[in-house]
Design a protein around this motif. Structure first.
Motif, mmCIF file in Angstrom:
data_model
loop_
_atom_site.group_PDB
_atom_site.id
_atom_site.type_symbol
_atom_site.label_atom_id
_atom_site.label_comp_id
_atom_site.label_asym_id
_atom_site.label_seq_id
_atom_site.Cartn_x
_atom_site.Cartn_y
_atom_site.Cartn_z
ATOM 1 N N ARG A 165 0.836 -1.212 0.000
ATOM 2 C CA ARG A 165 0.000 0.000 0.000
ATOM 3 C C ARG A 165 0.863 1.252 0.000
ATOM 4 N N GLN A 166 1.918 1.197 0.803
ATOM 5 C CA GLN A 166 2.772 2.385 0.913
ATOM 6 C C GLN A 166 3.666 2.567 -0.315
ATOM 7 N N TYR A 167 4.167 1.441 -0.819
ATOM 8 C CA TYR A 167 5.064 1.484 -1.990
ATOM 9 C C TYR A 167 4.483 0.539 -3.045
ATOM 10 N N PRO A 168 3.527 1.014 -3.824
ATOM 11 C CA PRO A 168 2.786 0.105 -4.719
ATOM 12 C C PRO A 168 3.694 -0.583 -5.745
ATOM 13 N N ASN A 215 -7.587 -12.524 -1.173
ATOM 14 C CA ASN A 215 -8.621 -11.587 -0.724
ATOM 15 C C ASN A 215 -8.003 -10.362 -0.053
ATOM 16 N N ARG A 216 -6.933 -10.583 0.681
ATOM 17 C CA ARG A 216 -6.251 -9.432 1.303
ATOM 18 C C ARG A 216 -5.742 -8.463 0.231
ATOM 19 N N LEU A 217 -5.164 -9.014 -0.828
ATOM 20 C CA LEU A 217 -4.671 -8.151 -1.914
ATOM 21 C C LEU A 217 -5.831 -7.397 -2.548
ATOM 22 N N PHE A 218 -6.920 -8.117 -2.874
ATOM 23 C CA PHE A 218 -8.077 -7.472 -3.499
ATOM 24 C C PHE A 218 -8.679 -6.414 -2.583
ATOM 25 N N ASP A 219 -8.875 -6.781 -1.310
ATOM 26 C CA ASP A 219 -9.544 -5.867 -0.373
ATOM 27 C C ASP A 219 -8.764 -4.574 -0.178
ATOM 28 N N ASN A 220 -7.458 -4.631 -0.414
ATOM 29 C CA ASN A 220 -6.639 -3.439 -0.189
ATOM 30 C C ASN A 220 -6.267 -2.719 -1.483
ATOM 31 N N ALA A 267 -13.660 -12.923 -13.358
ATOM 32 C CA ALA A 267 -14.546 -12.191 -12.443
ATOM 33 C C ALA A 267 -13.725 -11.294 -11.504
ATOM 34 N N HIS A 268 -12.497 -11.683 -11.230
ATOM 35 C CA HIS A 268 -11.707 -10.931 -10.252
ATOM 36 C C HIS A 268 -10.731 -9.928 -10.857
#
Ligand code: SF4
Ligand code: SF4
Length: 373
Positions: free
Chosen positions: A120-123, A157-162, A189-190
Motif C-alpha cells: 500500500r505504501q510502496y505500490p 482476498n487481502r490483496l483485493f480488499d486493499n 470475475a476478479h
C-alpha cells in the motif's frame, strides 16, 4: 540507438544488434512452501543448502545497480516463492528505491499484514498470482500441501480488499483440467484487465528425472491442448487472426544456421537465486550461463550475450526439420526447451511438434468452416 554500421549487416545480424536492456527477472529463492506437481524449479521451503546459496541483500543491490546503469527500468521478483525470504521487504524496497518498476510473482499463500502495508505504501507495478484451482480439492491436488487453498484465498482476498493491482494466471494441467472453465471464470470475475492460462509445462532446471516424469504426466495431450485453446474464444480468435503469419509455407531459415531466433538477450535477462545469469529463465544449457558472483553484469550483457546469440547448429536433423518448418510459429519449440527436453539445443521435441501440428489442423479447420458458412 542503432549505430550506422549495422545498416550494412544482413537482416538477422541487424535484428541481433538492436539490444537495449529494459528489464530483468530476479529469482530470489528456488524454495517454496508449495510442492506443485508441474513445478520446474521448487526446492523444499526448509532446504538449508539452497538457503545458504541465496543471493544476499547486498549482492541483489549490487546486481540491481549494475542493471540500472545498463538501462533497466523494470524488475520482476520471482522464485520459488519470494515471500518465503524473511528479507523480502528489504529486497522489495531497495529495488523500488533505485527507481525500478517492481512486479512480484507469488502464490499468495504467505501474504500477511506486513506485505499489505508494504504494497500500500510502496505500490508494485503488479502482483501476479497463479490460480491452481478454485476448490480445495483441485488446488491442493496440484500444490500437494494441505491447507494451502485456505491460505491462498486468504492472501488473494487481502490483496483485493486493499486495492493492490493483481494479475491472475492459471496453469492448465491434468490435475486441474476438469476445473479449468471454473478457474477461467474465477480469474475473469476478479481481474478485468488480465488473465492468461499456460498449458506449456517446462521440465525442471535441475533435471530431476523423477520430477520430470511427474511434469510429463501432467501435460495435456495435443488434442486437449488445442481443445482448450478453441474453448477460449478470445485466445483462439487471436491465434486465427494471425494465422497467415503463423502458418507460412515460405517461412524458412534454410540458409540460416543460427540457433536463437527469438528475443532472447535483446532486452532482458534472468538471475537465479545463486547469482547465475541467463539470457532467459529456461536457458540453462552448458556454456550459456554466466556466474555473476565471479564477474560483472556489464561483461555478461555486453560480451557474453552476443556470443550466445551467435551460436549456430550443424545438425542436419534440426536444419532440415525445424529451421525450414512452415508451422514453426505455432510451435513451442526453442533451443532452451530443446536442451531441457533432449539434452541438446538443436533437437526437435516430439511433444511440441505434435502440439504444433494439432494447432495447425485446428486453424485450418476453423478457416474451412468460416468459408462454408
Ligand atoms: S507455488 Fe509456484 S514455485 Fe511454488 S511449487 Fe507451485 S509452481 Fe512451484
Ligand atoms: S518441432 Fe516440429 S513443428 Fe516444431 S519447429 Fe520443429 S518441425 Fe516444426
Amino acid at each position: 540507438m542503432i549505430t550506422l554500421d549495422i545498416l550494412d549487416l544482413p537482416l538477422w545480424e541487424k535484428m541481433k544488434a538492436r539490444r537495449a536492456l529494459f528489464s530483468f527477472d530476479l529469482e530470489i529463492t528456488a524454495r517454496c512452501n508449495n510442492d506443485c506437481r508441474h513445478c520446474y524449479i521448487n526446492l523444499p521451503a526448509g532446504d538449508r543448502q539452497a538457503c545458504s546459496k541465496e543471493l544476499t541483500v547486498q549482492e541483489i543491490s549490487d546486481i540491481a545497480d549494475q542493471a540500472v546503469a545498463l538501462g533497466a527500468l523494470w524488475v520482476l521478483i520471482s522464485g520459488g516463492e519470494p515471500l518465503l525470504r524473511d528479507d523480502f521487504a528489504e529486497i522489495y524496497l531497495l529495488l523500488k528505491k533505485k527507481g525500478l518498476l517492481v512486479s512480484v510473482f507469488t502464490n499468495a499463500t504467505l501474504i500477511g499484514t506486513g506485505h499489505i502495508e508494504l504494497f500500500r505504501q510502496y505500490p508494485p507495478r503488479d502482483i501476479e498470482v497463479s490460480v491452481y484451482g478454485v476448490t480445495m480439492e483441485s488446488y491442493e491436488r496440484v500444490t500437494g500441501r494441505p491447507g494451502s487453498f485456505a491460505s491462498f484465498m486468504n492472501g488473494l482476498n487481502r490483496l483485493f480488499d486493499n486495492g493492490i493491482k493483481v494479475r491472475l494466471k492459471a496453469m492448465a494441467i491434468r490435475s486441474n483440467f476438469e476445473e479449468l472453465p471454473a478457474i477461467a471464470a474465477f480469474c475473469r470475475a476478479h481481474t478485468k484487465d488480465f488473465f492468461r492460462f499456460d498449458s506449456q509445462l517446462h521440465l525442471r532446471f535441475d533435471r530431476n528425472e523423477k520430477r520430470n516424469l511427474m511434469i510429463i504426466s501432467e501435460r495435456l495431450t495435443p488434442d486437449e491442448f488445442v481443445a482448450l485453446e478453441r474453448s477460449d474464444a478470445e485466445r483462439f480468435s487471436a491465434l486465427e487472426k494471425s494465422c497467415d503469419l503463423l502458418v507460412n509455407e515460405k517461412f524458412t531459415y534454410r540458409d540460416d544456421d543460427y540457433l536463437f531466433h527469438c528475443g532472447v538477450g535483446k532486452g532482458s535477462f534472468t538471475v537465479s537465486y545463486d547469482g547465475k545469469f541467463r539470457l532467459c529463465s529456461s536457458l540453462w544449457a552448458s556454456g550459456t550461463v554466466y556466474d555473476l558472483r565471479q564477474g560483472k553484469l556489464a561483461e555478461a550483457w555486453n560480451e557474453f550475450v552476443p556470443n550466445i546469440q551467435n551460436m549456430r547448429s550443424c545438425s542436419p536433423e534440426y536444419l532440415g526439420k525445424c529451421r525450414s518448418c512452415a508451422i514453426v510459429n505455432l510451435c513451442l519449440w526453442c533451443p532452451a526447451h530443446a536442451d531441457l527436453e533432449t539434452g541438446e539445443l538443436d533437437r526437435p521435441i516430439d511433444y511440441f511438434c505434435q502440439v504444433a501440428h494439432a494447432r495447425a489442423d485446428a486453424i485450418e479447420e476453423a478457416a474451412r468452416h468460416e468459408n462454408i458458412v
